[in-house]
Motif scaffolding. Structure first.
Motif, PDB file in Angstrom:
ATOM      1  N   MET A  44       0.821  -1.200   0.000  1.00  0.00           N
ATOM      2  CA  MET A  44       0.000   0.000   0.000  1.00  0.00           C
ATOM      3  C   MET A  44       0.863   1.261   0.000  1.00  0.00           C
ATOM      4  O   MET A  44       0.581   2.227  -0.725  1.00  0.00           O
ATOM      5  N   LEU A  45       1.925   1.263   0.802  1.00  0.00           N
ATOM      6  CA  LEU A  45       2.816   2.416   0.835  1.00  0.00           C
ATOM      7  C   LEU A  45       3.472   2.637  -0.531  1.00  0.00           C
ATOM      8  O   LEU A  45       3.667   3.789  -0.949  1.00  0.00           O
ATOM      9  N   VAL A  49       3.187   6.264  -2.258  1.00  0.00           N
ATOM     10  CA  VAL A  49       4.408   7.032  -2.564  1.00  0.00           C
ATOM     11  C   VAL A  49       4.552   7.200  -4.067  1.00  0.00           C
ATOM     12  O   VAL A  49       4.929   8.279  -4.552  1.00  0.00           O
ATOM     13  N   ALA A  50       4.237   6.158  -4.839  1.00  0.00           N
ATOM     14  CA  ALA A  50       4.312   6.272  -6.298  1.00  0.00           C
ATOM     15  C   ALA A  50       3.323   7.308  -6.814  1.00  0.00           C
ATOM     16  O   ALA A  50       3.638   8.082  -7.737  1.00  0.00           O
ATOM     17  N   ALA A  70       9.764   5.077  -5.794  1.00  0.00           N
ATOM     18  CA  ALA A  70       8.816   4.745  -4.721  1.00  0.00           C
ATOM     19  C   ALA A  70       9.152   3.387  -4.116  1.00  0.00           C
ATOM     20  O   ALA A  70       9.151   3.221  -2.878  1.00  0.00           O
ATOM     21  N   ALA A  71       9.448   2.416  -4.968  1.00  0.00           N
ATOM     22  CA  ALA A  71       9.797   1.088  -4.460  1.00  0.00           C
ATOM     23  C   ALA A  71      11.077   1.123  -3.643  1.00  0.00           C
ATOM     24  O   ALA A  71      11.187   0.482  -2.593  1.00  0.00           O
ATOM     25  N   ASP A 110      -3.388   4.047   9.710  1.00  0.00           N
ATOM     26  CA  ASP A 110      -3.743   5.398  10.152  1.00  0.00           C
ATOM     27  C   ASP A 110      -2.801   6.456   9.600  1.00  0.00           C
ATOM     28  O   ASP A 110      -3.216   7.582   9.318  1.00  0.00           O
ATOM     29  N   LEU A 111      -1.535   6.103   9.415  1.00  0.00           N
ATOM     30  CA  LEU A 111      -0.568   7.078   8.899  1.00  0.00           C
ATOM     31  C   LEU A 111      -0.895   7.488   7.461  1.00  0.00           C
ATOM     32  O   LEU A 111      -0.781   8.669   7.111  1.00  0.00           O
ATOM     33  N   VAL A 112      -1.305   6.529   6.625  1.00  0.00           N
ATOM     34  CA  VAL A 112      -1.616   6.892   5.243  1.00  0.00           C
ATOM     35  C   VAL A 112      -2.859   7.777   5.188  1.00  0.00           C
ATOM     36  O   VAL A 112      -2.953   8.686   4.349  1.00  0.00           O
TER      37      VAL A 112
END
Length: 632
Positions: A44-45, A49-50, A70-71, A110-112
């Motif tokens: 998900m991150l 980020v991408a 991003a990766a 929660d952070l995203v």
């Protein structure tokens, strides 16, 4: 025919991203033995980020540069997580590592939302692949064709990496026998870090490549992690080619299942997973692992009966709990009822894990079956509440009897994954059999009768049943059956040598555990007045695992304390902050790092260090020692 070919190609495109994520998890799990629930969070991150890099920094990176960057960024984050968190708990029981990664997943969810917001994000199309290709009247997105080519290309690169480099040889060796690799002088610490980095990079790349196809949202992690676990188990732990074949198989089942078998489309992949685990537990392309070596300090210490002072403390605690309706309002009493119900649920799993050494990843199946059993009897048969509470949990008992027969033939992670497969099959049936279960709409109007309808009366009912369940399971622990079950946990070969039918004992324990979970589900149906497929879902199974591990799996009362702390904290945080998952996840990670034996286990360890051991404990230890010597 062209339509089916196009559907097949669409399945291949989906398989590419699934393969990237699954191969990363297979590598990590094969080497480090970590059941990494946070792998979906890294996926998900990677997508989030991408999206940011391609949308707001396209001038600096470009689209494809943003995908790779991003990766790499998420892989760097994964390295930090491994060094700061996971490296501290590699010697802890494997299930505590699961608990830590679950806490990390809660924090990331929660952070995203905090950083990117709760709304879905639509990424831009990939340059050069914005159109579609006509295939005999069927339009195929050109980006899907790119993914179809990318999957085998990544497989080839990984094959070269693992077959033609020294690092790859070490990783393959560690997948089969970590202890032998360590004996050869290999620095496992940095090998694990590099493996984790590669695995997270693949997961993040899989997520990043999804932004031209799907909306980016904060539910992506749980949506992908189930399919990834299925792929890894079917393909075989540590097998990259197995992950590729299984990813294609799962994706094509998802693509064609809805067309050919619409009534059971969701069940298909889990049926395949269950069959593979039963016939070939190590997967289609996996290999038998080297025999596991017992790690000192991980065996459950012999338990002791309660002292007189402890019995008095238990009675005082029960009286204090029973007084809650006198000092608290209806909301507090309702929360107390829910906590009492989840105490029953937690101790049912704790009995299976602590006494039987069997970690179920799908225990919510029997909780949910108990809830549906009550709903069927109350709504369709019109039986009174007492009859429903007595007969409803039998549906959970039946499910545990059927599934347990196959599950106890396996052990370790294969047992856990088979229980997960069975749970998902039950969830899929409840979700798709709308005529009977109501599907996603559930079964409504399951309310208690007048004598139990007030919050205080229902609370006393729940508390009384919880006390009886805890007392009954504790009696089983110290019964001849309990000794036989613990003997099977500690030494299956010696147990069978002295005449214990190990599989029958474990199956009986599985049925008992599932029945008690069904009792909790029956009460939960009356508490909420409804039953939904979510009562059978993976998140509820994970909650049960968290409660047991949080309290302490190496203790008798860990399930009770873990359920009270986790459920009370969860309910309180939801009412106090919008970032409840972030705080709860941080608390779970802190407990795992600072108190790896759980809350009760840590308190008992402190007490014993200060000379708190009792003569009864010593006598129990001597008794167990004599039994072991006799068995030997």
């Amino acid at each position: 025919m062209a339509f089916y070919v196009a559907q097949f190609l669409t399945g291949l495109a989906s398989a590419a991203s699934l393969f990237l994520v699954a191969s990363g998890l297979s590598i990590i799990f094969g080497v480090t033995r970590i059941v990494n629930f946070a792998h979906g969070a890294f996926y998900m991150l990677g997508a989030y980020v991408a999206f940011t890099l391609t949308e707001y920094f396209s001038g600096a990176f470009g689209f494809w540069g943003g995908i790779v960057a991003a990766a790499l960024a998420v892989a760097t984050l994964g390295v930090l997580v491994e060094i700061v968190l996971l490296r501290r708990i590699y010697h802890a029981p494997e299930l505590f590592q699961l608990l830590a990664t679950f806490g990390l997943t809660l924090m990331v969810e929660d952070l995203v939302v905090l950083i990117w917001g709760p709304s879905d994000l639509l990424g831009r199309r990939a340059p050069g692949f914005k159109g579609a290709v006509d295939f005999f009247g069927q339009s195929l997105p050109s980006y899907d064709l790119f993914l179809i080519v990318l999957g085998p290309a990544v497989l080839g690169i990984l094959w070269l990496l693992f077959q033609r480099t020294r690092w790859g040889v070490l990783v393959r060796a560690a997948t089969q026998d970590r202890d032998m690799v360590a004996a050869l002088g290999v620095n496992q610490k940095w090998l694990f870090t590099s493996v984790f980095a590669v695995g997270v990079f693949l997961a993040a790349l899989g997520g990043a490549l999804q932004i031209p196809r799907d909306a980016v949202n904060h539910a992506m992690d749980l949506r992908i992690i189930v399919d990834v676990f299925v792929v890894v188990v079917i393909g075989g732990l540590g097998s990259i080619f197995g992950a590729f074949v299984a990813a294609v198989l799962v994706s094509e089942l998802n693509a064609f299942g809805i067309l050919i078998f619409p009534k059971i489309s969701i069940i298909l992949v889990f049926l395949v997973m269950a069959v593979v685990l039963i016939v070939r537990p190590w997967g289609l392309f996996g290999k038998r692992e080297a025999p596991a070596r017992r790690t000192p300090g991980l065996t459950v210490n012999p338990w002791r009966p309660l002292t007189s002072a402890e019995r008095l403390a238990v009675c005082i605690a029960l009286l204090a709990a029973a007084a809650l309706p006198v000092i608290g309002g209806n909301y507090a009493v309702t929360v107390g009822s829910e906590i009492a119900i989840f105490v029953i649920f937690a101790i049912s799993l704790h009995f299976l894990m602590a006494v039987g050494g069997l970690a179920s990843f799908g225990h919510a199946a029997y909780f949910g079956l108990g809830a549906y059993g009550v709903a069927f009897l109350a709504k369709m048969a019109g039986l009174p509440m007492i009859a429903c509470l007595l007969l409803g949990p039998l549906l959970g008992c039946l499910g545990a009897a059927v599934f347990g027969f196959f599950a106890v033939q396996l052990s370790g992670v294969y047992f856990a994954m088979l229980t997960l497969a069975f749970a998902q099959i039950v969830w899929s049936v409840a979700f798709q059999w709308v005529e009977v279960t109501g599907g996603d709409n559930g079964i409504l109007g399951v309310w208690p009768e007048r004598w139990a309808s007030s919050p205080s009366h229902f609370y006393w009912l729940s508390l009384g049943i919880a006390a009886l369940a805890a007392a009954g399971l504790r009696i089983l622990v110290f019964s001849p059956f309990g000794f036989a079950l613990r003997a099977m946990r500690d030494s299956p070969l010696r147990s069978e040598a002295v005449g214990i039918n190990g599989k029958r004992v474990q199956w009986t324990a599985f049925v008992i555990s599932g029945t008690v979970a069904g009792v909790a589900g029956a009460l939960f149906a009356y508490l909420k007045g409804s039953v939904f497929p979510d009562n059978l879902g993976i998140p509820l199974s994970v909650d049960a695992l968290v409660m047991v591990l949080l309290g302490g799996v190496e203790t008798v009362s860990g399930g009770i304390v873990g359920a009270i702390v986790y459920k009370a904290l969860n309910i309180w945080l939801v009412s106090q902050t919008d970032l409840s998952k972030l705080v709860l996840g941080g608390f779970i990670v802190l407990i795992v790092v600072a108190f790896p034996k759980g809350i009760v286990g840590t308190l008992e360890m402190i007490r014993h260090r200060h000379g708190g051991g009792s003569s009864e404990a010593s006598s129990e230890t001597r008794l167990m020692g004599s039994r072991i010597e006799t068995a030997e």
